[in-house]
Write a protein that holds these residues in place. Structure first.
Motif, PDB file in Angstrom:
ATOM      1  N   ILE A 180       1.221  -0.968  -0.068  1.00  0.00           N
ATOM      2  CA  ILE A 180      -0.046   0.254   0.067  1.00  0.00           C
ATOM      3  C   ILE A 180       0.689   1.563  -0.302  1.00  0.00           C
ATOM      4  N   PHE A 181       1.757   1.388   1.114  1.00  0.00           N
ATOM      5  CA  PHE A 181       2.909   2.149   0.887  1.00  0.00           C
ATOM      6  C   PHE A 181       4.049   2.405  -0.535  1.00  0.00           C
ATOM      7  N   CYS A 182       4.341   1.262  -0.601  1.00  0.00           N
ATOM      8  CA  CYS A 182       4.701   1.242  -2.256  1.00  0.00           C
ATOM      9  C   CYS A 182       4.422   1.862  -2.891  1.00  0.00           C
ATOM     10  N   ALA A 183       2.784   1.293  -3.233  1.00  0.00           N
ATOM     11  CA  ALA A 183       2.024   2.668  -3.789  1.00  0.00           C
ATOM     12  C   ALA A 183       2.116   3.855  -3.510  1.00  0.00           C
ATOM     13  N   ARG A 184       1.560   4.198  -2.654  1.00  0.00           N
ATOM     14  CA  ARG A 184       0.794   5.374  -2.479  1.00  0.00           C
ATOM     15  C   ARG A 184       2.713   6.675  -2.474  1.00  0.00           C
ATOM     16  N   HIS A 185       3.512   6.036  -2.188  1.00  0.00           N
ATOM     17  CA  HIS A 185       5.050   6.867  -2.504  1.00  0.00           C
ATOM     18  C   HIS A 185       4.898   7.280  -4.145  1.00  0.00           C
ATOM     19  N   VAL A 186       4.972   6.421  -4.795  1.00  0.00           N
ATOM     20  CA  VAL A 186       4.798   5.976  -6.311  1.00  0.00           C
ATOM     21  C   VAL A 186       4.264   6.990  -7.027  1.00  0.00           C
ATOM     22  N   SER A 187       2.585   7.159  -6.382  1.00  0.00           N
ATOM     23  CA  SER A 187       1.810   7.386  -7.034  1.00  0.00           C
ATOM     24  C   SER A 187       1.735   8.819  -7.449  1.00  0.00           C
ATOM     25  N   LEU A 188       2.574   9.264  -5.804  1.00  0.00           N
ATOM     26  CA  LEU A 188       2.656  11.098  -5.960  1.00  0.00           C
ATOM     27  C   LEU A 188       3.912  11.649  -5.880  1.00  0.00           C
ATOM     28  N   SER A 189       5.048  10.646  -6.051  1.00  0.00           N
ATOM     29  CA  SER A 189       6.613  11.093  -6.418  1.00  0.00           C
ATOM     30  C   SER A 189       6.773  10.549  -7.467  1.00  0.00           C
ATOM     31  N   GLY A 190       6.244   9.413  -8.402  1.00  0.00           N
ATOM     32  CA  GLY A 190       6.752   8.853  -9.229  1.00  0.00           C
ATOM     33  C   GLY A 190       7.582   7.622  -8.585  1.00  0.00           C
ATOM     34  N   GLY A 191       8.110   6.457 -10.087  1.00  0.00           N
ATOM     35  CA  GLY A 191       9.240   6.004  -9.268  1.00  0.00           C
ATOM     36  C   GLY A 191       9.258   4.447 -10.059  1.00  0.00           C
TER      37      GLY A 191
END
Length: 597
Positions: A173-184
């Motif tokens: 969940i947190f991996c997805a949130r991270h790239v959703s907001l910041s890319g990657g």
């Protein structure tokens, strides 16, 4: 985990890319199991399981390879809490692990193969894709403390400690949130990540597709990138719900072809067909259960183990619910169930769980943890080896009034145990013998496993491959981890409230419990056990701890077989020192025997 065949269906639409200059977000649990695979090779024996030290070293080397190739590792997420919706799946997994252990037991009923236990462990020289190498026995249990061992090693690294995140929910969940907001790009082994909203610049790749190469003296890392928006464009699916609708169709029918799934997915995305089923499917991705506003910051530079974190968060949630008049899950008002999913031990299926002999240590840990809430919690349901579903063993929590007495008794026992040690490296053997004797006496057992093993060693008949010896090592692991639980729960509880003086003393004394990379493997434990009879003052051990006349007589019989002259002199010297009231090893800290070294 993951959606069967989803990745396989989308594989033709993945793009091979160079990871140089890319921001990388790593699914921590998936990294751990990828590293385990690299270390196991074709292992078939418990004696070939990689040590915790090797697992940690290999994880760091794999990340170093990625960094040398120019990738920018920005975050590594680890689960700190799993939602209640996962409980049926977790119990099913635990049941399957238990079934696998029974199968392994039936495969080697007379004892586990020794394998090449004498071979020196080495960090793999190169990293291979699971598709290009063979694998270990599917029935072979994994190391019990696999995830906390790698997490501990990463937290000790100056390079990677700053990017480690223990989160109050599932890592993906947190991996997805991270790239959703910041890319990657997320590196994972879980195809569920393809269903999440990854934003315009987020993508996924899988550990098995990452390849390391050297070209003209430069390190290169490549991987197959799954960029959801580009895949939706190529499939002519709606960009907002295209892959999630496709995943839903695959979850309904794992055998569906891509040609058939695409029109079904388009219909799903543009209509209300199967709306309730689709909403239920997407709930785990759109509204995950997490524990917001709960601190999981490192304590004394160390993060909680994920399973201990989950217990702490569950207790903290009960406190929050109590303050608002709620009841945790909205249904129970009194004595709610609190679960502890213990690491899976490779113990003997012919005996009761290897966790049993260390139950009293965990009861004290639960009693301290209960100070985090005002809810009336009288027990914790432990999940370990399961014979049936739903399973679970209820462990009673001592009342608050008994915490002082139990802390002082534990400290006193450790002082006495230390006095009987000739060598500190034998600490885990002595602790195992003590806890096994006390538990066996409490349960009215006619046979005491640790003494039976000592007798076999005295007679020259000890076989370290027997399931009885494997079980004794499992009990040692249970003792170690129960003390680790006690240490970490004392740490986190002290941050929330003032602890009783006895708990503060205990917390200070066990603050330096051995790190996992120092904990003995079964092969190392076998060597230590063989040294114990000659290098531990067993008569003094029994006498000072008041283990009873029957035990004293049994120990005398174990000491009777002829010993080498040098060893006998050493034992006599220990007797003289103890009669004089002088400990064999001087230390102001009774828990120094738990330190690594």
């Amino acid at each position: 985990m993951g959606i069967p065949r989803l990745r396989q269906l989308l594989e033709p639409y993945a793009e091979q890319v160079d990871l140089k200059g890319r921001d990388i977000v790593i699914d921590g649990p998936a990294l751990v199991y990828h590293i385990l695979y690299q270390c196991l090779g074709h292992a078939t024996s418990l004696f070939n399981l990689p040590s915790y030290s090797l697992l940690g070293q290999t994880a760091i080397r794999w990340l170093n390879e990625l960094s040398k190739a120019g990738a920018n590792i920005v975050a590594i997420y680890f689960d700190g809490y799993l939602p209640s919706a996962k409980e049926p799946e977790r119990k099913r997994r635990l049941f399957d692990l238990s079934k696998g252990l029974r199968s392994y037991f039936s495969l080697y009923p007379s004892g586990v193969p020794k394998g090449s236990s004498a071979a020196k462990e080495q960090v793999p020289m190169s990293f291979s894709s699971p598709s290009t190498v063979g694998g270990p026995s599917k029935k072979l249990p994994t190391p019990a403390f696999l995830v906390p061992a790698v997490l501990e090693a990463l937290c000790a690294s100056e390079t990677y400690a700053p990017v480690i995140k223990l989160v109050p929910g599932e890592a993906d969940i947190f991996c997805a949130r991270h790239v959703s907001l910041s890319g990657g790009m997320i590196i994972t082994s879980d195809s569920d990540l393809l269903v999440h909203d990854l934003g315009h610049k987020g993508s996924v790749t899988f550990f098995s597709s990452v390849e390391f190469k050297t070209h003209e003296g430069s390190e290169i890392a490549t991987a197959a990138e799954y960029a959801s928006l580009r895949i939706c464009e190529r499939l002519s699916c709606p960009r907002d719900k295209g892959l999630s609708s496709l995943a839903f169709q695959v979850s309904i029918d794992p055998q569906v072809t891509l040609q058939r799934a695409i029109p079904l997915a388009k219909e799903q995305a543009n209509s209300d067909a199967n709306a309730s089923e689709y909403a239920s499917f997407m709930a785990q991705y759109l509204s995950p259960e997490i524990m917001e506003r709960v601190s999981l910051e490192p304590i004394s530079g160390r993060l909680l183990d994920p399973r201990i974190s989950e217990l702490v968060l569950s207790l903290s949630f009960l406190k929050k619910s109590d303050s608002t008049g709620g009841a945790g899950n909205g249904t129970k008002q009194d004595d709610p169930d609190v679960a502890m999913y213990l690491p899976f031990l490779a113990d003997s299926p012919a005996r009761t769980s290897g966790w049993e002999s260390s139950t009293s240590l965990r009861q004290l840990a639960y009693a301290v943890g209960r100070l985090l809430t005002t809810r009336p919690i009288s027990s914790v349901v432990e999940y370990r080896r399961l014979q049936s579903l739903p399973g679970g063993a209820r462990v009673e929590i001592p009342p608050v009034s008994e915490i002082d007495q139990q802390c002082l008794r534990l400290i006193d026992n450790m002082v006495k145990i230390r006095a009987c040690l000739a060598e500190p490296e034998l600490r885990w053997v002595v602790l195992a013998i003590h806890e096994d004797i006390v538990w066996s006496q409490t349960q009215g057992k006619g046979s005491i496993l640790s003494l039976d093993m000592l007798q076999a060693e005295a007679n020259g008949t000890l076989d370290i491959g027997t399931w009885d010896f494997v079980h004794l090592h499992a009990q040692v692991q249970g003792i170690y981890y129960s003390l680790r639980m006690l240490q970490q729960i004392c740490d986190v509880t002290s941050r929330d409230r003032q602890l009783p003086d006895s708990v503060c003393t205990l917390r200070r004394d066990i603050g330096h419990i051995s790190l996992l990379h120092d904990f003995p493997s079964i092969s190392e434990f076998a060597v230590l056990f063989k040294k114990a009879r000659a290098n531990v003052d067993l008569p003094a051990f029994v006498a000072t701890l008041g283990l009873g006349d029957d035990i004293a007589a049994r120990v005398r019989s174990i000491m009777d077989p002829p010993q080498k002259k040098g060893k006998r002199k050493r034992s006599k010297r220990n007797d003289e020192l103890n009669r004089a009231g002088t400990p064999v090893r001087q230390s102001s800290n009774p828990f120094d025997l738990l330190r690594g070294g």
